[in-house]
Design a protein around this motif. Sequence first.
Motif, PDB file in Angstrom:
ATOM      1  N   THR A  29      -2.317   4.541   2.508  1.00 35.30           N
ATOM      2  CA  THR A  29      -3.186   3.644   3.250  1.00 35.30           C
ATOM      3  C   THR A  29      -3.921   2.786   2.231  1.00 35.30           C
ATOM      4  OG1 THR A  29      -3.488   5.280   4.990  1.00 35.30           O
ATOM      5  CG2 THR A  29      -5.123   3.498   4.860  1.00 35.30           C
ATOM      6  N   ILE A  30      -3.823   1.469   2.406  1.00 35.23           N
ATOM      7  CA  ILE A  30      -4.450   0.524   1.483  1.00 35.23           C
ATOM      8  C   ILE A  30      -5.402  -0.355   2.286  1.00 35.23           C
ATOM      9  CG2 ILE A  30      -4.061  -1.341  -0.177  1.00 35.23           C
ATOM     10  CD1 ILE A  30      -1.175  -0.237  -0.485  1.00 35.23           C
ATOM     11  N   GLU A  31      -6.667  -0.291   1.949  1.00 38.80           N
ATOM     12  CA  GLU A  31      -7.661  -1.110   2.647  1.00 38.80           C
ATOM     13  C   GLU A  31      -7.560  -2.568   2.198  1.00 38.80           C
ATOM     14  OE1 GLU A  31      -9.499  -0.066   5.126  1.00 38.80           O
ATOM     15  OE2 GLU A  31      -8.790   1.997   4.897  1.00 38.80           O
ATOM     16  N   PRO A  32      -7.958  -3.511   3.057  1.00 37.83           N
ATOM     17  CA  PRO A  32      -7.881  -4.934   2.698  1.00 37.83           C
ATOM     18  C   PRO A  32      -8.653  -5.296   1.427  1.00 37.83           C
ATOM     19  CG  PRO A  32      -8.256  -4.702   5.046  1.00 37.83           C
ATOM     20  CD  PRO A  32      -8.383  -3.322   4.447  1.00 37.83           C
ATOM     21  N   SER A  33      -9.652  -4.518   1.077  1.00 39.46           N
ATOM     22  CA  SER A  33     -10.467  -4.830  -0.104  1.00 39.46           C
ATOM     23  C   SER A  33      -9.789  -4.472  -1.429  1.00 39.46           C
ATOM     24  CB  SER A  33     -11.799  -4.080  -0.027  1.00 39.46           C
ATOM     25  OG  SER A  33     -11.564  -2.677  -0.017  1.00 39.46           O
ATOM     26  N   TYR A  34      -8.657  -3.740  -1.397  1.00 37.58           N
ATOM     27  CA  TYR A  34      -8.031  -3.264  -2.629  1.00 37.58           C
ATOM     28  C   TYR A  34      -7.436  -4.403  -3.451  1.00 37.58           C
ATOM     29  CZ  TYR A  34      -4.817  -1.149  -5.923  1.00 37.58           C
ATOM     30  OH  TYR A  34      -4.158  -0.816  -7.080  1.00 37.58           O
ATOM     31  N   LYS A  35      -7.780  -4.415  -4.721  1.00 36.47           N
ATOM     32  CA  LYS A  35      -7.138  -5.267  -5.724  1.00 36.47           C
ATOM     33  C   LYS A  35      -7.028  -4.432  -6.989  1.00 36.47           C
ATOM     34  CE  LYS A  35      -7.755 -10.010  -4.601  1.00 36.47           C
ATOM     35  NZ  LYS A  35      -7.852 -11.302  -5.245  1.00 36.47           N
ATOM     36  N   CYS A 139     -11.746   5.836  -4.194  1.00 40.81           N
ATOM     37  CA  CYS A 139     -12.911   5.553  -3.358  1.00 40.81           C
ATOM     38  C   CYS A 139     -13.891   4.610  -4.035  1.00 40.81           C
ATOM     39  CB  CYS A 139     -13.644   6.853  -3.046  1.00 40.81           C
ATOM     40  SG  CYS A 139     -12.582   8.164  -2.401  1.00 40.81           S
ATOM     41  N   ARG A 140     -14.640   3.909  -3.194  1.00 39.29           N
ATOM     42  CA  ARG A 140     -15.753   3.090  -3.667  1.00 39.29           C
ATOM     43  C   ARG A 140     -16.908   3.278  -2.689  1.00 39.29           C
ATOM     44  NH1 ARG A 140     -16.335  -3.433  -4.596  1.00 39.29           N
ATOM     45  NH2 ARG A 140     -18.380  -3.253  -5.563  1.00 39.29           N
ATOM     46  N   GLY A 141     -18.037   3.688  -3.226  1.00 37.14           N
ATOM     47  CA  GLY A 141     -19.225   3.852  -2.391  1.00 37.14           C
ATOM     48  C   GLY A 141     -19.035   4.839  -1.261  1.00 37.14           C
ATOM     49  N   GLY A 142     -18.236   5.858  -1.464  1.00 39.06           N
ATOM     50  CA  GLY A 142     -18.010   6.851  -0.423  1.00 39.06           C
ATOM     51  C   GLY A 142     -16.992   6.428   0.628  1.00 39.06           C
ATOM     52  N   SER A 143     -16.355   5.264   0.451  1.00 37.24           N
ATOM     53  CA  SER A 143     -15.343   4.783   1.393  1.00 37.24           C
ATOM     54  C   SER A 143     -13.986   4.689   0.709  1.00 37.24           C
ATOM     55  CB  SER A 143     -15.719   3.399   1.928  1.00 37.24           C
ATOM     56  OG  SER A 143     -16.922   3.452   2.639  1.00 37.24           O
ATOM     57  N   ARG A 144     -12.944   4.883   1.479  1.00 39.08           N
ATOM     58  CA  ARG A 144     -11.582   4.816   0.951  1.00 39.08           C
ATOM     59  C   ARG A 144     -11.222   3.380   0.558  1.00 39.08           C
ATOM     60  NH1 ARG A 144      -7.466   6.482   5.175  1.00 39.08           N
ATOM     61  NH2 ARG A 144      -8.477   4.820   6.322  1.00 39.08           N
ATOM     62  N   VAL A 145     -10.565   3.255  -0.596  1.00 40.01           N
ATOM     63  CA  VAL A 145      -9.918   2.007  -0.986  1.00 40.01           C
ATOM     64  C   VAL A 145      -8.416   2.185  -0.783  1.00 40.01           C
ATOM     65  CG1 VAL A 145      -9.587   0.315  -2.831  1.00 40.01           C
ATOM     66  CG2 VAL A 145     -11.770   1.514  -2.643  1.00 40.01           C
ATOM     67  N   THR A 146      -7.867   3.311  -1.278  1.00 39.46           N
ATOM     68  CA  THR A 146      -6.489   3.722  -0.991  1.00 39.46           C
ATOM     69  C   THR A 146      -6.486   5.236  -0.791  1.00 39.46           C
ATOM     70  OG1 THR A 146      -5.892   4.102  -3.315  1.00 39.46           O
ATOM     71  CG2 THR A 146      -5.484   1.883  -2.432  1.00 39.46           C
ATOM     72  N   PRO A 181      -0.453  -5.123   0.405  1.00 43.59           N
ATOM     73  CA  PRO A 181       0.308  -5.787   1.471  1.00 43.59           C
ATOM     74  C   PRO A 181      -0.579  -6.427   2.539  1.00 43.59           C
ATOM     75  CG  PRO A 181       0.433  -3.413   1.712  1.00 43.59           C
ATOM     76  CD  PRO A 181      -0.281  -3.677   0.415  1.00 43.59           C
ATOM     77  N   ASN A 182      -1.866  -6.107   2.549  1.00 42.17           N
ATOM     78  CA  ASN A 182      -2.793  -6.715   3.501  1.00 42.17           C
ATOM     79  C   ASN A 182      -3.175  -8.147   3.104  1.00 42.17           C
ATOM     80  OD1 ASN A 182      -3.249  -4.345   5.207  1.00 42.17           O
ATOM     81  ND2 ASN A 182      -4.181  -3.499   3.362  1.00 42.17           N
ATOM     82  N   LEU A 183      -2.893  -8.513   1.854  1.00 45.27           N
ATOM     83  CA  LEU A 183      -3.222  -9.850   1.374  1.00 45.27           C
ATOM     84  C   LEU A 183      -1.977 -10.710   1.409  1.00 45.27           C
ATOM     85  CD1 LEU A 183      -5.296  -8.864  -1.793  1.00 45.27           C
ATOM     86  CD2 LEU A 183      -6.158  -9.439   0.481  1.00 45.27           C
ATOM     87  N   ASP A 184      -2.145 -12.005   1.683  1.00 46.04           N
ATOM     88  CA  ASP A 184      -0.968 -12.866   1.625  1.00 46.04           C
ATOM     89  C   ASP A 184      -0.641 -13.162   0.163  1.00 46.04           C
ATOM     90  OD1 ASP A 184      -2.582 -15.017   0.731  1.00 46.04           O
ATOM     91  OD2 ASP A 184      -2.758 -15.869   2.729  1.00 46.04           O
ATOM     92  N   ASP A 185       0.490 -13.791  -0.081  1.00 46.17           N
ATOM     93  CA  ASP A 185       0.951 -14.019  -1.456  1.00 46.17           C
ATOM     94  C   ASP A 185      -0.072 -14.763  -2.296  1.00 46.17           C
ATOM     95  OD1 ASP A 185       3.273 -12.673  -1.042  1.00 46.17           O
ATOM     96  OD2 ASP A 185       4.458 -14.460  -0.578  1.00 46.17           O
ATOM     97  N   ARG A 186      -0.765 -15.708  -1.695  1.00 50.01           N
ATOM     98  CA  ARG A 186      -1.752 -16.490  -2.439  1.00 50.01           C
ATOM     99  C   ARG A 186      -2.888 -15.587  -2.932  1.00 50.01           C
ATOM    100  NH1 ARG A 186      -3.728 -19.570   1.500  1.00 50.01           N
ATOM    101  NH2 ARG A 186      -5.477 -18.200   1.705  1.00 50.01           N
ATOM    102  N   ASP A 187      -3.339 -14.668  -2.080  1.00 49.78           N
ATOM    103  CA  ASP A 187      -4.431 -13.765  -2.466  1.00 49.78           C
ATOM    104  C   ASP A 187      -3.974 -12.703  -3.457  1.00 49.78           C
ATOM    105  OD1 ASP A 187      -6.305 -15.053  -0.898  1.00 49.78           O
ATOM    106  OD2 ASP A 187      -5.915 -13.776   0.848  1.00 49.78           O
TER     107      ASP A 187
END
Length: 195
Positions: A29-35, A139-146, A181-187
Amino acid sequence: MKRLSAAFAVLLTGGILAGCTAVTMDPVTIEPSYKVTDLWWAGKDDGLPLSVNGTPYGLSSEKAAESFSDHMRVPGYAPQVAIRPRNSEDSSRSWGVALAFDTPESTAASEVCGTTRGHELESVASADGQPHRVFAAYCRGGSRVTSTRVTLPEGITGPDDPRLHRSLQDISRALFPRNNPNLDDRDNQGNDWNS
C-alpha cells in the motif's frame, strides 16, 4: 516484441528469485504522499529508526531491532540512509520503520505506525513450526506512508538464518519503491534520486 520478451524475462527472473526466498507478501500500500526522495529528509540526521513489536525468534523488541536493522537496506535507487534500531529519543521523530510480528489480522497500519512512537501492540504467538507474520510499515508522524503484510518462510531457525536476512531485504525493497503509482508521470519525474 523485444519489449514483451524483456518483460517476460524480468517477470520470470523475479519469480525465480522470489521463489528462492519463499516470502509471501501482500500488495504494497502506497499513500499519495510517498516520494522516494523524501528518504533524504527522513534519515538526514541519524538514519531511520526501526521499531519491532513482538518477540520474534525469542528476541526482545530491542534485540530484534538491533539484529534486523543490520539486514534492512534502502534500495540503491533511493537516497542512502541507514536503518537503525529505535532508541528512547526517537519517540518525537516523525519518520520511522515498523515491523509488527504476529499481530491480529484486524491490526491497522496506524496502530503499526504507533510503534514508532513507543506504543506496544498485541502479538499472537505463532504456533511451533508456523511461519511468522509481519506487518511492515514506513511511517511519518504515526501515519503510514507505505506498508505490506508478509509471511516469512517456514523453517527459519532464528535471527542468524540467511532466509530471514533475505526476507528483511525483500521487505525493505517493498517499503521503498522507486515510483508512486498514485502520481502521474509528471509528478514522478525527479522521484528517482539518481536521475
